[in-house]
Design an enzyme around this catalytic site. Structure first.
Site, PDB file in Angstrom:
ATOM      1  N   ASP A  36      -3.891   4.731   1.574  1.00  0.00           N
ATOM      2  CA  ASP A  36      -2.929   4.885   2.779  1.00  0.00           C
ATOM      3  C   ASP A  36      -1.600   4.831   2.150  1.00  0.00           C
ATOM      4  OD1 ASP A  36      -3.335   2.123   2.532  1.00  0.00           O
ATOM      5  OD2 ASP A  36      -1.973   1.789   4.238  1.00  0.00           O
ATOM      6  N   GLU A  37      -0.457   5.408   2.917  1.00  0.00           N
ATOM      7  CA  GLU A  37       0.841   5.648   2.811  1.00  0.00           C
ATOM      8  C   GLU A  37       1.211   5.898   1.229  1.00  0.00           C
ATOM      9  OE1 GLU A  37       2.694   2.977   6.275  1.00  0.00           O
ATOM     10  OE2 GLU A  37       1.567   1.887   4.675  1.00  0.00           O
ATOM     11  N   VAL A  38       0.813   6.811   0.432  1.00  0.00           N
ATOM     12  CA  VAL A  38       1.095   7.005  -1.044  1.00  0.00           C
ATOM     13  C   VAL A  38       2.695   7.650  -0.970  1.00  0.00           C
ATOM     14  CG1 VAL A  38       0.567   7.788  -3.115  1.00  0.00           C
ATOM     15  CG2 VAL A  38      -1.112   6.808  -1.578  1.00  0.00           C
TER      16      VAL A  38
ATOM     17  N   GLU B  17      -5.443   8.881   5.592  1.00  0.00           N
ATOM     18  CA  GLU B  17      -4.679   9.630   4.583  1.00  0.00           C
ATOM     19  C   GLU B  17      -5.598  10.462   3.705  1.00  0.00           C
ATOM     20  OE1 GLU B  17      -3.524   7.005   5.759  1.00  0.00           O
ATOM     21  OE2 GLU B  17      -1.475   6.573   5.449  1.00  0.00           O
TER      22      GLU B  17
ATOM     23  N   HIS C 100       0.688   0.793  -2.383  1.00  0.00           N
ATOM     24  CA  HIS C 100       0.376  -0.736  -1.730  1.00  0.00           C
ATOM     25  C   HIS C 100       0.223  -1.534  -2.884  1.00  0.00           C
ATOM     26  CE1 HIS C 100       1.227  -0.153   2.384  1.00  0.00           C
ATOM     27  NE2 HIS C 100       0.718   0.853   2.274  1.00  0.00           N
TER      28      HIS C 100
END
Ligand SMILES: *[C@@H]1O[C@H](CO)[C@@H](O)[C@H](O)[C@H]1NC(C)=O
Ligand SMILES: *[C@@H]1O[C@H](CO)[C@@H](O)[C@H](O)[C@H]1NC(C)=O
Ligand SMILES: *[C@@H]1O[C@H](CO)[C@@H](O)[C@H](O)[C@H]1NC(C)=O
Ligand SMILES: *[C@@H]1O[C@H](CO)[C@@H](O)[C@H](O)[C@H]1NC(C)=O
EC number: 3.2.1.52
Length: 527
Positions: free
Chosen positions: A322-324, A375, A262
């Protein structure tokens, strides 16, 4: 606190259908009567009790008195009611506040006590609280029990309220990266948060789309990463204003600088920070997450977070995590070499772990605590035992209730957000789904449940800017505010609907463009 007293049992809640005001969120204990008192807007005053630890000059309360005078009475002239002699005798002209600790220049914290007692009887209107933050909650409640007769006179019933929050962290997330929110949108939201007794503003300030936070050490970040480096940024002065505005309303500002994913908007301002992605053994010209293999990355993060740690006074920072996406890391030969050197094999979670652990060490060296998205826990990053984990995924890798169980079983504190994504809209009264969530509805010991410190309603910004923010937030976010403040036994959706509908009308009266909950109308007319 309850004791064997004659509190209004919740079973009688339906009797409040005729409540002329909008009590939201519902207090822990309340006892009311049909006896009522007139308040004169001409004479009414807020006063400090002579033995209160806070006295005139206490900014938090002085300013709250001015705000609540306006909320209560608006501006005159007001009609003079024709009172009976008996009514004249018991008129109320002041509310007296007493707090046991001063702390007027402090910032609210996760540990702040927000309990208060509000007593309205023949003798007095008295608000007692441990801290100024509790006094703020009590003033809000007071503003919600005052009602107006049809000829415009102000009244308040004989009432006794003892109140405190069920959870200490009651947050609302705004995303100012997908769409920039002008300063007034943020400040107005803080006002309505205070009406709902929310106490944490989670500021998701930057993301892939734009970098509106103006850094004094790295001004290139906004110059090259903001939508518009002049009009669509938050200057140091803006940030200070948000923090102080929030403080005066008993709201903490929890800022989030999400990394290593992000971060696309960070790239142009800091060359070399992001990982160059490769395609067919050549850089493809696109970039992925922050490059965790370079010392420069950590030097940059140290300097940036030193600034952030001093700009934002709250003990906690939100570090994201988050969301890597591992695809770009996997494609890059330098990262592959680094993985080999570190002995990570092909396990990119270990690389993520390495990055986040290094960042956490940097931030803890500055004396800060941190919150991360789930995460970081799911990927088994080694984190300090005092880390707070925020749960946002509804079903995967596991149902969010199971996730709360896993996190608290491992001894970490948890925040719940998964069921409270207000940016998602559906036809009909979806606030009921938010309302019905019970954060402690997972199998676990009482010790585990004590580790759930609250939750946050989230308003992600992909489809939201200042044009639709307010009606999408209110009164829907109220479902979350009551869930996090009131007793767990508050599950009567009909009773909630009545009060939330009134509260929505009250929000309109206060100038908030809150959307309707269903078919119906508000008593007052609004321009
Ligand atoms: C307040 O008093 C009025 C007048 O007696 C009564 O109609 C109303 O139900 C009372 N409200 C509450 C919440 O007790
Ligand atoms: C109060 O009483 C006076 C005189 O009886 C009357 O003219 C006036 O309309 C009344 N006001 C209200 C608000 O009822
Ligand atoms: C608030 O809570 C604290 C700690 O539990 C207690 O000492 C204090 O008496 C309470 N104050 C009020 C006004 O309820
Ligand atoms: C990065 O820092 C580490 C530890 O200080 C050092 O061992 C390593 O040689 C440095 N790498 C580069 C490329 O400078």
């Amino acid at each position: 606190m309850a004791g064997p007293r004659l509190w209004f049992p919740l079973l009688l809640a339906a009797a409040f259908a005729t409540w002329a005001t909008a009590l939201w969120p519902w207090p822990q204990y309340i006892q009311t009567s049909h006896r009522y008192y007139n308040l004169s807007p001409y004479k009414f005053q807020f006063r400090y009790h002579s033995r209160s630890a806070a006295q005139p000059g206490c900014s938090v309360l002085d300013e709250a008195f001015l705000r609540y005078r306006k909320v209560l009475f608006g501006s005159g002239p007001w009609p003079s009611p024709n009172l009976s002699e008996k009514q004249e005798k018991i008129k109320k002209n002041k509310l007296v506040v007493s707090v046991s600790t001063a702390g007027c220049t402090d910032f609210p914290t996760l540990e702040s006590l927000e309990n208060y007692t509000l007593t309205i009887n023949d003798k007095r209107i008295l608000l007692v609280a441990h801290s100024v933050w509790g006094a703020l909650r009590g003033l809000e409640t007071f503003s919600q029990v005052v009602w107006r007769s049809s000829d415009g006179a102000f009244f308040v019933n004989k009432t006794k309220i003892e109140d405190f929050p069920r959870f200490p962290h009651r947050g609302l997330l705004l995303d100012t990266s997908r769409h920039y929110l002008p300063l007034f949108s943020i400040l107005d939201t803080l006002d309505v948060m205070a009406y709902n007794k929310f106490n944490v503003f989670h500021w998701h300030i930057v993301d892939d789309s734009s970098f509106p936070y103006e850094s004094t050490t790295f001004p290139e970040l906004t110059r090259k990463g903001a939508y518009n480096p002049v009009t669509h940024i938050y200057t140091t002065q803006d940030v200070k204003e948000v923090i102080e505005y929030a403080r005066l309303r008993g709201i903490r500002v929890l800022v989030e600088f999400d990394t290593p994913g992000h971060t696309l908007s960070w790239g142009p301002g800091i060359p070399g920070l992001l990982t160059p992605c490769y395609s067919e053994s050549r850089p493809s010209g696109t970039f992925g997450p922050v490059n965790p293999s370079l010392n420069n990355t950590y030097e940059f993060m140290s300097t940036l977070f030193l600034e952030i740690s001093s700009v934002f006074p709250d003990f906690y920072l939100h570090l994201g995590g988050d969301e890597v996406d591992f695809t770009c890391w996997r494609s890059n030969p330098d990262i592959q070499a680094f993985m080999k050197k570190k002995g990570f094999g092909d396990d990119f979670k270990q690389l993520e772990s390495f990055y986040i652990q290094t960042l956490l060490d940097i931030v803890s060296a500055y004396g800060k605590g941190y919150v991360v998205w789930q995460e970081v826990f799911d990927n088994k990053v080694k984190i300090r035992p005092d880390t707070i984990i925020q749960v946002w995924q509804e079903e995967l890798p596991v149902n969010y209730m199971k996730e709360l169980d896993l996190i608290t079983k491992a001894g970490f504190r948890a925040l719940l957000s998964a069921p409270w994504y207000l940016n998602r809209i559906t036809y009909g009264p979806d606030w009921k789904d938010f309302y019905k969530v019970e954060p402690l509805d997972f199998k676990g010991t009482p010790e585990q449940k004590a580790l759930v410190i609250g939750g946050e309603a989230c308003m992600w910004g992909e489809y939201v800017d200042s044009t639709n923010l307010v009606p999408r937030l209110w009164p829907r976010a109220g479902a979350v505010s009551e869930r996090l403040w009131s007793k767990s036994s508050m599950t009567d959706v009909k009773f909630a609907f009545q009060r939330l509908s009134h509260f929505r009308c009250e929000l309109l009266r206060r100038g908030v463009q809150a959307q309707p909950l269903n078919i119906g109308y508000c008593e007052q007319e609004f321009e």
